[in-house]
Design a protein around this motif. Structure first.
Motif: not given
Length: 504
Positions: A302-327
């Motif tokens: 909710t506090p994110i100022s610009e939410k147009k690309r929030v879906g892309v950000l969420v996808l990027a987060d999950y890709v990064l987290i998956l890579g981090f857990y695997a590493l």
């Protein structure tokens, strides 16, 4: 405006939101993942964590869509109330003159009533003359509030029971993790003569005091220090978040680099199997717990100022987290022998000078969970206490002082402490919490929320209404796939536990 800041918190950029989500998801569960990887096998673990990461991403998009629908419902409710107030204050004009669409008697309709008796446009002009985006996530609507908006009474009660069980598991994990870390630091062999030997609970710590007794002493001290916060309101400060996040990243980065250095030198001892199905149920619970963020998304997005690309950000987060857990997990299982991996991965660096021969850094890693988890325990405890109050709340009723200030805090604090006193097997605690309550919070609740949110919003805004925060998994088949997957997982984990107990 001030009101918006009060409801949503201080606004921040999409990039900051991405960092906050990363820090929210990557927590205590990550420290138990290496042991679970080693038990289940690296091929099975990689496949399962990838699939569960995808499932968690899907339900996260469900939650964001449900949040947008909840905002649309609240926005329309206020619009109807404003029309009722205008009708009451302008009795010299007819309803037809004011609305231009005939009398709809909005005061007799539910929150999400049909837009008008003879049809209405999707986006209506605001009183200021502009247009309103019904699906704009401008107001924070927590998961419990969404449940009360879209579920019936039974569904609301089931939600609160599920979140309460999950929070109990969280507190039990925290209550066990801190004393374990303190016990290992206090009782470990820091002269490094042990060479990374794993101790038993019955081994001595201080003279005749066994390690398990030292653990219980530290648990009692932890309870006395952190328990009283349950009786009051505790707030997490911005600077405390920054400090704990910084410590987390220093610790995780240090462990990954140290493991890579040791593997690079050819000193890695790990020879994990490719697959071991007996470890899959516990790995499932650990992975579900480690991807948990759905219950905190309203406060995060909710506090994110610009939410147009929030879906892309969420996808990027999950890709990064998956890579981090695997590493993190792969460096751990190939660096350490599977039999020597601790439930709390930081402990593998505490008394093993072959990996880390700097005393200060060994103490830092050993005490890292103590500082980070201790700051979260009061917050989770207060959240659980408030959920208990909400579950038994009666409209217009108040609790007696003893019930409000003594009974609710005690039923919040005592059960997890008792569980931690009886067992400090973090892998099992995380696995059970994730497999049962975590499945409900991460899979079932978001799927049902988005399903019923769509059914509530469609009669109001019409079939042509486009939720700009809609999940890419729009078809209802995806919703039922998540529910069926969750049911299958619960049955699989339960059957495995029963079979394991029968063999014993």
């Amino acid at each position: 405006m001030a009101g918006g800041i009060t409801e949503t918190g201080e606004p921040y950029s999409p990039f900051v939101g991405l960092v906050y989500m990363f820090n929210l998801i990557v927590g205590t569960g990550a420290l138990t993942m290496p042991k679970a990887f080693a038990t289940a096998g690296w091929v099975v673990s990689l496949a399962l964590i990838s699939f569960l990461g995808f499932m968690s991403y899907m339900t996260t998009t469900f939650m964001i869509e449900a949040m947008a629908a909840a905002n649309a419902q609240l926005r329309w409710k206020r619009r109807e109330q404003d029309e009722v107030n205008d009708n009451d204050s302008t009795s010299d004009y007819s309803d037809d003159d004011i609305t231009g669409r005939g009398r709809c008697e909005p005061e007799t309709k539910p929150i999400l009533s049909i837009l008008c008796c003879h049809g209405a446009s999707l986006v209506l002009p605001e009183r200021s003359g502009g247009h309103v985006d019904h699906f704009d996530i401008a107001e924070r609507v927590e998961m419990g509030q969404m449940a009360s908006m879209f579920f019936n009474k039974v569904g609301v009660n089931m939600f609160y029971i599920c979140i309460i069980v999950y929070l109990y598991g969280d507190l039990a994990i925290y209550a066990a993790a801190v004393p374990i870390s303190l016990m290992e630091v206090a009782c470990g062999n820091h002269s490094c003569s042990a060479g990374g030997v794993k101790y038993n609970d019955t081994d001595p710590c201080w003279g005749p005091v066994a390690r398990k007794d030292a653990y219980r002493v530290f648990l009692a001290v932890f309870t006395l220090l952190m328990g009283p916060f349950t009786f009051f309101n505790a707030q997490k400060t911005k600077y405390l978040q920054i400090l704990t996040s910084l410590m987390r990243w220093i610790a995780f980065t240090m462990m990954i680099i140290l493991a890579l250095i040791r593997i690079g030198k050819g000193a890695g001892e790990g020879r994990p199997p490719a697959a071991s199905l007996s470890g899959v149920p516990n790995l499932f619970g650990v992975c579900v717990y480690s991807f948990m963020c759905q219950h905190s998304l309203p406060s995060l997005v909710t506090p994110i100022s610009e939410k147009k690309r929030v879906g892309v950000l969420v996808l990027a987060d999950y890709v990064l987290i998956l890579g981090f857990y695997a590493l993190l997990s792969f460096t751990a299982i190939f660096c350490f022998d599977s039999s020597l991996l601790y439930d709390m991965y930081t402990l593998n660096f505490t008394d093993n000078c072959n990996v880390l021969d700097v005393p200060f850094l060994r103490y830092f890693l050993g005490l890292f969970p103590v500082f980070t988890i201790s700051t979260n325990f009061p917050i989770i405890a207060v959240t659980l206490r408030n959920n208990w109050k909400t579950l038994f709340h009666r409209d217009g009723g108040t609790y007696p002082w003893v019930v409000d200030r003594v009974v609710f805090p005690l039923i919040t604090l005592v059960p997890p402490i008792v569980v931690a006193f009886c067992t400090h097997n973090l892998e099992s605690l995380v696995g059970i919490t994730g497999a049962y309550a975590g499945t409900g919070i991460q899979y079932i609740v978001p799927a049902l929320l988005v399903f019923y949110a769509r059914r509530h919003v469609e009669p109001v805004l019409g079939r042509d209404a486009v939720n700009k925060h809609g999940s890419p998994f729009r078809h209802t088949v995806w919703v039922w796939f998540v529910v069926l997957w969750a049911a299958f997982c619960l049955m699989f984990v339960t059957a495995n536990i029963i079979l394991t107990d029968t063999k014993k």
